[in-house]
Write a protein that holds these residues in place. Structure first.
Motif, PDB file in Angstrom:
ATOM      1  N   LYS A 110      -9.852   2.301   3.529  1.00  0.00           N
ATOM      2  CA  LYS A 110     -10.703   3.451   3.226  1.00  0.00           C
ATOM      3  C   LYS A 110     -10.514   4.541   4.277  1.00  0.00           C
ATOM      4  O   LYS A 110     -10.421   5.731   3.949  1.00  0.00           O
ATOM      5  N   GLY A 111     -10.438   4.129   5.539  1.00  0.00           N
ATOM      6  CA  GLY A 111     -10.249   5.100   6.617  1.00  0.00           C
ATOM      7  C   GLY A 111      -8.926   5.835   6.514  1.00  0.00           C
ATOM      8  O   GLY A 111      -8.862   7.042   6.746  1.00  0.00           O
ATOM      9  N   TRP A 112      -7.880   5.116   6.155  1.00  0.00           N
ATOM     10  CA  TRP A 112      -6.571   5.761   6.012  1.00  0.00           C
ATOM     11  C   TRP A 112      -6.603   6.813   4.910  1.00  0.00           C
ATOM     12  O   TRP A 112      -6.018   7.895   5.053  1.00  0.00           O
ATOM     13  N   ALA A 113      -7.288   6.496   3.816  1.00  0.00           N
ATOM     14  CA  ALA A 113      -7.387   7.455   2.713  1.00  0.00           C
ATOM     15  C   ALA A 113      -8.168   8.686   3.149  1.00  0.00           C
ATOM     16  O   ALA A 113      -7.777   9.829   2.851  1.00  0.00           O
ATOM     17  N   ARG A 143       4.354  10.022  -6.151  1.00  0.00           N
ATOM     18  CA  ARG A 143       5.080  11.208  -5.707  1.00  0.00           C
ATOM     19  C   ARG A 143       5.737  11.920  -6.892  1.00  0.00           C
ATOM     20  O   ARG A 143       6.012  11.301  -7.929  1.00  0.00           O
ATOM     21  N   PRO A 144       6.004  13.218  -6.731  1.00  0.00           N
ATOM     22  CA  PRO A 144       6.701  13.957  -7.779  1.00  0.00           C
ATOM     23  C   PRO A 144       8.094  13.365  -8.019  1.00  0.00           C
ATOM     24  O   PRO A 144       8.647  12.675  -7.159  1.00  0.00           O
ATOM     25  N   THR A 145       8.648  13.637  -9.182  1.00  0.00           N
ATOM     26  CA  THR A 145       9.982  13.132  -9.506  1.00  0.00           C
ATOM     27  C   THR A 145      11.000  13.636  -8.493  1.00  0.00           C
ATOM     28  O   THR A 145      11.037  14.821  -8.158  1.00  0.00           O
ATOM     29  N   ASP A 146      11.792  12.727  -7.968  1.00  0.00           N
ATOM     30  CA  ASP A 146      12.865  13.103  -7.044  1.00  0.00           C
ATOM     31  C   ASP A 146      14.061  12.203  -7.328  1.00  0.00           C
ATOM     32  O   ASP A 146      14.075  11.454  -8.292  1.00  0.00           O
ATOM     33  N   ASN A 147      15.060  12.289  -6.475  1.00  0.00           N
ATOM     34  CA  ASN A 147      16.271  11.491  -6.711  1.00  0.00           C
ATOM     35  C   ASN A 147      16.333  10.277  -5.788  1.00  0.00           C
ATOM     36  O   ASN A 147      17.411   9.770  -5.493  1.00  0.00           O
ATOM     37  N   LEU A 148      15.158   9.816  -5.346  1.00  0.00           N
ATOM     38  CA  LEU A 148      15.117   8.681  -4.427  1.00  0.00           C
ATOM     39  C   LEU A 148      14.799   7.392  -5.176  1.00  0.00           C
ATOM     40  O   LEU A 148      13.814   7.303  -5.909  1.00  0.00           O
ATOM     41  N   TRP A 170       0.833  -1.200   0.000  1.00  0.00           N
ATOM     42  CA  TRP A 170       0.000   0.000   0.000  1.00  0.00           C
ATOM     43  C   TRP A 170       0.870   1.254   0.000  1.00  0.00           C
ATOM     44  O   TRP A 170       0.627   2.192  -0.768  1.00  0.00           O
ATOM     45  N   VAL A 171       1.899   1.259   0.836  1.00  0.00           N
ATOM     46  CA  VAL A 171       2.826   2.392   0.873  1.00  0.00           C
ATOM     47  C   VAL A 171       3.531   2.545  -0.474  1.00  0.00           C
ATOM     48  O   VAL A 171       3.679   3.663  -0.995  1.00  0.00           O
ATOM     49  N   SER A 172       3.960   1.433  -1.049  1.00  0.00           N
ATOM     50  CA  SER A 172       4.656   1.477  -2.341  1.00  0.00           C
ATOM     51  C   SER A 172       3.783   2.090  -3.423  1.00  0.00           C
ATOM     52  O   SER A 172       4.265   2.866  -4.261  1.00  0.00           O
ATOM     53  N   SER A 173       2.498   1.746  -3.422  1.00  0.00           N
ATOM     54  CA  SER A 173       1.590   2.304  -4.420  1.00  0.00           C
ATOM     55  C   SER A 173       1.454   3.810  -4.262  1.00  0.00           C
ATOM     56  O   SER A 173       1.318   4.542  -5.254  1.00  0.00           O
ATOM     57  N   ILE A 174       1.509   4.283  -3.031  1.00  0.00           N
ATOM     58  CA  ILE A 174       1.453   5.723  -2.778  1.00  0.00           C
ATOM     59  C   ILE A 174       2.729   6.404  -3.263  1.00  0.00           C
ATOM     60  O   ILE A 174       2.688   7.465  -3.903  1.00  0.00           O
ATOM     61  N   LYS A 229      -2.317   8.923   3.188  1.00  0.00           N
ATOM     62  CA  LYS A 229      -1.516   8.899   1.959  1.00  0.00           C
ATOM     63  C   LYS A 229      -0.665  10.159   1.861  1.00  0.00           C
ATOM     64  O   LYS A 229       0.527  10.103   1.505  1.00  0.00           O
ATOM     65  N   GLU A 230      -1.277  11.283   2.185  1.00  0.00           N
ATOM     66  CA  GLU A 230      -0.545  12.549   2.154  1.00  0.00           C
ATOM     67  C   GLU A 230       0.564  12.574   3.195  1.00  0.00           C
ATOM     68  O   GLU A 230       1.647  13.122   2.958  1.00  0.00           O
ATOM     69  N   GLU A 231       0.310  11.942   4.351  1.00  0.00           N
ATOM     70  CA  GLU A 231       1.339  11.886   5.397  1.00  0.00           C
ATOM     71  C   GLU A 231       2.538  11.055   4.939  1.00  0.00           C
ATOM     72  O   GLU A 231       3.692  11.410   5.216  1.00  0.00           O
ATOM     73  N   VAL A 232       2.268   9.942   4.248  1.00  0.00           N
ATOM     74  CA  VAL A 232       3.357   9.109   3.727  1.00  0.00           C
ATOM     75  C   VAL A 232       4.219   9.916   2.764  1.00  0.00           C
ATOM     76  O   VAL A 232       5.456   9.916   2.847  1.00  0.00           O
ATOM     77  N   LEU A 233       3.583  10.629   1.852  1.00  0.00           N
ATOM     78  CA  LEU A 233       4.318  11.439   0.880  1.00  0.00           C
ATOM     79  C   LEU A 233       5.103  12.560   1.567  1.00  0.00           C
ATOM     80  O   LEU A 233       6.232  12.878   1.167  1.00  0.00           O
ATOM     81  N   LYS A 234       4.512  13.139   2.608  1.00  0.00           N
ATOM     82  CA  LYS A 234       5.197  14.205   3.347  1.00  0.00           C
ATOM     83  C   LYS A 234       6.440  13.674   4.046  1.00  0.00           C
ATOM     84  O   LYS A 234       7.506  14.305   4.011  1.00  0.00           O
ATOM     85  N   ALA A 235       6.308  12.505   4.678  1.00  0.00           N
ATOM     86  CA  ALA A 235       7.448  11.905   5.385  1.00  0.00           C
ATOM     87  C   ALA A 235       8.591  11.615   4.422  1.00  0.00           C
ATOM     88  O   ALA A 235       9.764  11.876   4.722  1.00  0.00           O
ATOM     89  N   VAL A 236       8.274  11.069   3.247  1.00  0.00           N
ATOM     90  CA  VAL A 236       9.310  10.751   2.268  1.00  0.00           C
ATOM     91  C   VAL A 236       9.910  12.031   1.693  1.00  0.00           C
ATOM     92  O   VAL A 236      11.118  12.095   1.424  1.00  0.00           O
ATOM     93  N   GLY A 237       9.090  13.054   1.558  1.00  0.00           N
ATOM     94  CA  GLY A 237       9.618  14.348   1.131  1.00  0.00           C
ATOM     95  C   GLY A 237      10.608  14.917   2.132  1.00  0.00           C
ATOM     96  O   GLY A 237      11.602  15.547   1.752  1.00  0.00           O
ATOM     97  N   GLU A 238      10.358  14.671   3.411  1.00  0.00           N
ATOM     98  CA  GLU A 238      11.285  15.128   4.450  1.00  0.00           C
ATOM     99  C   GLU A 238      12.604  14.368   4.382  1.00  0.00           C
ATOM    100  O   GLU A 238      13.674  14.952   4.632  1.00  0.00           O
ATOM    101  N   ILE A 239      12.540  13.082   4.051  1.00  0.00           N
ATOM    102  CA  ILE A 239      13.775  12.323   3.839  1.00  0.00           C
ATOM    103  C   ILE A 239      14.578  12.926   2.706  1.00  0.00           C
ATOM    104  O   ILE A 239      15.796  13.122   2.812  1.00  0.00           O
TER     105      ILE A 239
END
Length: 211
Positions: A175-178, A32-37, A24-28, A183-193
């Motif tokens: 459904k509740g997580w969405a 994400r926008p293009t990055d160098n990760l 589920w995390v991988s699908s999110i 999903k936005e929190e996952v993307l935010k955390a990875v953006g912080e990395i």
């Protein structure tokens, strides 16, 4: 330059709800926008680590000693090859799962100074496990734990039992997580990395210029 990030399944149980949650995390992360990760999955269970059985403490490796067991060497090499980490962890009995903690405690220098995000799951979202891991990695391993902590609480009813006994996450939980912006929190955390890695790269450039 592309940076390698490990998406770590922390649970070592079979069956394991963590595998579905990592998917589920991988699908999110694919949205994400293009990055160098360059994000790759890594399962602690695949290394079959026993309770720590090396004759020397991790603090002394590799400065004064070396690992003696093949499972330790393989785990060390795998973790050392990454620039950052995303942990997906369960909470057991209001704490961090023993298998997850054991795998982390096998190493020290391989973790030190690198950024890490923590995604936890459980009946209450894994709050205690998330906090415990953040403390261990931040205070002891001196890792850069990103600010956003993702807590995935299972829907009330049968979902927690299905996750524990069958390794399946119910549709109500997903459904509740969405709906709750997970999903936005996952993307935010990875953006912080990504931001931590970018700042570290700039600091390295300045150091090289000065020297």
């Amino acid at each position: 330059m592309s940076k390698k990030v490990a998406l770590i399944t922390g649970s070592t149980r079979t069956p394991c709800a963590g595998d579905q949650i990592v998917s589920w995390v991988s699908s999110i992360l694919k949205t994400r926008p293009t990055d160098n990760l360059n994000i790759s999955p890594l399962r602690i269970a695949d290394f079959n680590l026993p309770v720590y059985d090396e004759p020397v403490v991790p603090f002394l490796i590799p400065a004064m000693q070396q690992f003696t067991h093949e499972h330790s060497k393989k785990w060390s090499a795998a973790i050392a090859s990454f620039d950052a980490y995303i942990f997906v962890i369960p909470e057991y009995n209001a704490g961090l799962a023993g298998g997850t903690k054991n795998a982390i405690d096998y190493l020290l220098h391989e973790w030190t100074g690198k950024p890490v995000a923590i995604i936890s799951y459980g009946a209450q979202g894994g709050t205690f496990a998330n906090e415990q891991l953040a403390r261990s990695l931040g205070l002891v391993m001196k890792m850069k734990v990103v600010e956003t902590k993702v807590l995935l609480a299972f829907a009330t009813g049968s979902d927690p039992m299905h996750a524990a006994t069958e390794g399946k996450v119910g549709e109500e939980s997903l459904k509740g997580w969405a709906e709750k912006g997970k999903k936005e929190e996952v993307l935010k955390a990875v953006g912080e990395i990504a931001e931590v890695l970018k700042l570290a790269e700039k600091a390295d450039e300045v150091t090289r210029e000065v020297s």
